[in-house]
Design an enzyme around this catalytic site. Structure first.
Site, short mmCIF file in Angstrom:
data_model
loop_
_atom_site.label_atom_id
_atom_site.label_comp_id
_atom_site.label_asym_id
_atom_site.label_seq_id
_atom_site.Cartn_x
_atom_site.Cartn_y
_atom_site.Cartn_z
N ALA A 26 27.93 -4.75 -3.35
CA ALA A 26 27.93 -3.93 -4.57
C ALA A 26 27.46 -4.77 -5.75
CB ALA A 26 29.33 -3.39 -4.82
N ASN A 27 27.42 -4.18 -6.92
CA ASN A 27 27.16 -4.95 -8.14
C ASN A 27 27.99 -4.38 -9.27
OD1 ASN A 27 25.48 -2.98 -9.75
ND2 ASN A 27 24.25 -3.07 -7.89
N ARG A 28 27.92 -5.00 -10.44
CA ARG A 28 28.85 -4.70 -11.53
C ARG A 28 28.45 -3.52 -12.40
NH1 ARG A 28 32.37 -8.89 -12.00
NH2 ARG A 28 31.66 -10.94 -11.33
#
Ligand code: CTP
Length: 215
Positions: A26-28
């Site tokens: 995932a990413n932020r």
């Protein structure tokens, strides 16, 4: 100037790329900026299709939302939403995916040997497509050489505008997850620095610029 009668596609949020049934890459990205743009475009009279990765945000009034998880799903949702007068690709699409394990990986088996596969570049693909929207806008999240990278990205991806933002703030007070944003608009006319604004104000300003072109 309004966007009445126009169809606008917005992508927003991260993508999640499964590793196994319980784990993802995932990413932020919070999705806030993309959702604000979708809401502002709808307020301006556009028919808006918002293609959203996994985020905890309410759908802005008047917006049609399509939820996706992976980059491949986002790519096909964009394709299915065409034709459009404008596409604004704000999503932080994972560049890589892995072939997920059907069963949960076990710690005792040691660190997994993940084989990464390149995801499609949705923005570059749309730019090269015969169904390219008249106005195609990308975002560029950069930590270094923000403007020169954004100018190069605009050329490489063949979009009309790139909205560049500096995400070097780390995890605290960061653009990612925060409510404020400082961006530069990169177009064929050059680079225009915008002051620090709320994400809603960035959205409104961008939508006004879009309406001035398409209206
Ligand atoms: N983008 C996309 N599909 C991808 C990767 C990115 O459509 N597979 C879009 C993003 O939505 C954004 C723009 O391309 O509008 C730039 O995204 P960014 O992550 O900054 O660029 P990358 O192409 O991933 O390059 P890098 O991560 O190497 O900076």
């Amino acid at each position: 100037m309004t966007l009445a009668g126009k169809h606008v596609i917005v992508t927003a949020g991260p993508t999640h790329e499964p590793i196994d049934p319980v784990r993802v890459i995932a990413n932020r990205s919070s999705g806030k900026q993309g959702f604000a743009i979708a809401g502002a475009a709808a307020k301006s009279g556009a028919r808006v299709t918002l293609i959203a990765g996994p985020v905890c945000l309410d759908t802005p009034p008047g917006v049609t939302r399509v939820n996706v998880e992976t980059a491949l799903q986002m790519d096909s949702a964009v394709e299915s939403a065409l034709p459009a007068d404008c596409a604004i690709l704000v999503a932080a699409v994972a560049d890589w995916r892995v072939v997920p394990s059907p069963a949960k990986l076990k710690k005792a088996d040691g660190p997994p040997d993940l084989q990464f596969l390149l995801n499609p570049d949705i923005l570059a693909g749309l730019s090269a497509s015969p169904r390219r929207p008249r106005l195609l806008i990308g975002f560029a999240a950069e930590t270094d050489n923000v403007l020169s990278n954004a100018v190069a990205k605009r050329a490489a991806k063949g979009c009309d505008w790139i909205v560049a933002n500096d995400v070097s703030g780390g995890t605290e007070k960061s653009v990612m997850g925060g409510d404020r944003n400082r961006v530069a608009l990169v177009s064929a006319d050059g680079v225009e620095d915008w002051p620090e604004l709320s994400k809603d104000e960035v959205a409104l300003r961008l939508v006004k610029r879009i309406a001035a072109i398409l209206g």
